[in-house]
Design an enzyme around this catalytic site. Sequence first.
Site, PDB file in Angstrom:
ATOM      1  N   LYS A 134       2.533  13.126  11.446  1.00  4.72           N
ATOM      2  CA  LYS A 134       3.799  12.384  11.323  1.00  4.72           C
ATOM      3  C   LYS A 134       3.451  10.991  10.807  1.00  4.72           C
ATOM      4  CE  LYS A 134       7.996  11.105  13.829  1.00  4.72           C
ATOM      5  NZ  LYS A 134       7.969   9.679  13.456  1.00  4.72           N
TER       6      LYS A 134
ATOM      7  N   SER B 170      16.694  13.768  11.284  1.00  3.32           N
ATOM      8  CA  SER B 170      15.721  13.185  12.214  1.00  3.32           C
ATOM      9  C   SER B 170      15.109  14.327  13.017  1.00  3.32           C
ATOM     10  CB  SER B 170      16.404  12.202  13.163  1.00  3.32           C
ATOM     11  OG  SER B 170      16.962  11.140  12.452  1.00  3.32           O
TER      12      SER B 170
ATOM     13  N   ASP C  28     -12.567   4.862 -16.033  1.00  4.27           N
ATOM     14  CA  ASP C  28     -11.475   3.876 -16.079  1.00  4.27           C
ATOM     15  C   ASP C  28     -11.319   3.322 -17.490  1.00  4.27           C
ATOM     16  OD1 ASP C  28     -11.154   4.302 -13.417  1.00  4.27           O
ATOM     17  OD2 ASP C  28     -12.047   2.406 -12.759  1.00  4.27           O
ATOM     18  N   LYS C  29     -12.448   3.140 -18.165  1.00  2.00           N
ATOM     19  CA  LYS C  29     -12.427   2.583 -19.528  1.00  2.00           C
ATOM     20  C   LYS C  29     -11.675   3.527 -20.478  1.00  2.00           C
ATOM     21  CE  LYS C  29     -15.629   0.779 -23.058  1.00  2.00           C
ATOM     22  NZ  LYS C  29     -15.350   1.719 -24.150  1.00  2.00           N
TER      23      LYS C  29
ATOM     24  N   ARG D 211      15.955   7.295   3.003  1.00  6.34           N
ATOM     25  CA  ARG D 211      16.656   8.237   3.870  1.00  6.34           C
ATOM     26  C   ARG D 211      18.050   7.723   4.228  1.00  6.34           C
ATOM     27  NH1 ARG D 211      17.765   8.724   9.058  1.00  6.34           N
ATOM     28  NH2 ARG D 211      17.992  10.809   9.929  1.00  6.34           N
TER      29      ARG D 211
ATOM     30  N   CYS E 102     -21.852 -24.192  14.532  1.00  5.06           N
ATOM     31  CA  CYS E 102     -22.741 -25.068  15.288  1.00  5.06           C
ATOM     32  C   CYS E 102     -24.089 -25.021  14.592  1.00  5.06           C
ATOM     33  CB  CYS E 102     -22.865 -24.577  16.731  1.00  5.06           C
ATOM     34  SG  CYS E 102     -24.177 -25.432  17.644  1.00  5.06           S
TER      35      CYS E 102
END
Length: 663
Positions: A120, A79, A31-32, A142, A421
């Site tokens: 899906k 669809s 990452d550095k 869409r 409690c």
Amino acid sequence: MDKIERIKELVEKLNRYSYEYYSLDSPSVSDKDYDEKYYELQELERETEYVLPYSPTLRVGDVVLEGFRKYTHKARLWSLDKAQSLQEIIDWHNRNVKFVEEARGRGENLPDLKYVVTKKFDGLTINLTYNTEGILEIAATRGTGSIGEEVTAQVKTIKSIPLKINSNDILEVHGEAIMTQEAFNKYNETSDTPLKNLRNGAAGALRNLNVKETARRNLSAFFYDVGYKEGTPFKTYMEMMEFIKQQGLPVDDYIRVCTSIEEIEKEIDYVRDIRFDLNYDIDGLVIAIDDIRTRELIGYTVKFPKWAIAFKFEAQEATTKLLDVEWNVGRSGRVGPTAILEPVELAGVTVKRATLNNMDDIARKGVRIGAEVFVRRSNDVIPEIMGIVPESLEGSEEISVPEVCPACGSHLVLNGAHYFCENTLSCKPQLVKTIVHYASREAMNIAGFSERTAEQLFEKLNIKSISDLYKLKEEDLIGLEKFAAKKAQNLLEAIEKSKDCELYAFIYALGIPNVGVKTAKDLVSRFESIEGLKNATFEELVGVQDVGDIVAQGVLAFFKEEKVLQTIEELLSLGVSPKYEEKEVIASAFEGKTVVATGSLKNYSRTEIKDKLESLGAKVAGSVSKKTDYVIAGEAAGSKLTKAEELGIKILSEDEFEEMLRR
């Protein structure tokens, strides 16, 4: 190298790093290193005012748009017709068989039917348009299928989507923008208005004109269709999917080719089984004919392609009425709310209860007794209330915290977001659950000990500490329900046997907050004795593998409790003798590897194979992921084996495993 050339080089490298990180899950730089190159690119772009249209700096969501422009798709986004039973799939398949036979009779040279099965996804459909230079030009929703809304700036915040691909054809690629469970949880931790579900999280992010808010939701995406492409057409759907993958677009690992209804049914059962283990939502499977020529001939209805169908699973989210709230006491003394619901069918089960985390959570979600609530079930855990139906609030009642502990009547104390409690001496649920945990198999492994036994010990023998177990006599137990002399003797022998225990099991048995079996083992490997752990500093604790700030603080607070120290001292004086023996790691091919064992093995129980692998220096995992190195598969291996095959992980039979040990 001049600055413009350096910009081009940095953009190419950073885009490659993003692909490795988000699509391959195999980063080649830290990452550095990534951040250093990213900041260098930002600075050069500022200096030169030269920004490539596919620069990763364009992903930053820092604009507020005025509105959404309409976009006409080059090819319609259809669809899918839906099936909710296997019989509907069979009927659809039979229609396809009949069509192919008739087409062959007319002289068409069509191959045997082959189906491609994919998940899906339950998110928001998006359509990406890449130009002849391979640059992402337009992203749109869409919409009606023919006309959508442009969301290019929003989609560019999805870091797994490449801003430039290798293709030189004008291209439209269809996919689904999704929100992972991890991103959803992280967002809700800090959001004033929590999201109700993953789908709304994704849809709301892409339809937000404030692109900074879109970026905050950290969306992901999967792609599964080329809607429009100039140039050579594809011959099969599998060829199309391979093309999508080659462009660096994220593609789900799960894709199956089936040639029979029996194979399709097997895939439906498999995905239904793993559904709640996924980090994102799916609501079914898509089953599509593989051969593109067959698709073209079968064609479309007014609404749907005839060559594909969606198999829908049972809903994992529903609305129902909140009837009441019950407050329960946990082992730590935490008093938490549980929702009592009007029964509702959810993901194949009848749900009557759901989680309400705490009063802060209740207030943020606006939950009230008598209102309709959204209930969600995932990962096979108790369902959770995600929010309320605003129109149902009329006549509802506010949820109030009990003034005293519902179990013992003691005063409740607010600590952070939770009520506790503090009656640790005589609050029955706390003491019973503490003793049951101490006696459990992975802790002190006291055979024949049950929650009912613990309740009787509390109620009839006034047992209020785990150390009291070692003071029990046969005559004490014989007076209990269903305890004859033999059963009493067996329990006493099991209690006596538990004195000779492993140190990690003893530490786990003590019930230190957030310390499970694995963490207990990690702590023992570092500190080697109960004294060593008691005297550990915060810095030493967080230096242990997988121990973070919360666990470290919990350990420190636990060993500051005078009652805890007294209990440990008493247990040791009563003969409890935790032992630690540093296990010699045997040099082997498994050292440093992540291994999953699944199915029934001939020569090992689950515990034995786990111990064996750990003695070989392996890390034993409970689930299969891309980070798994080996899967050892026994008889009746199930979904873990299937997932390993999907991911291309090395699978070993028990015989192959033992052969590797002999080398």
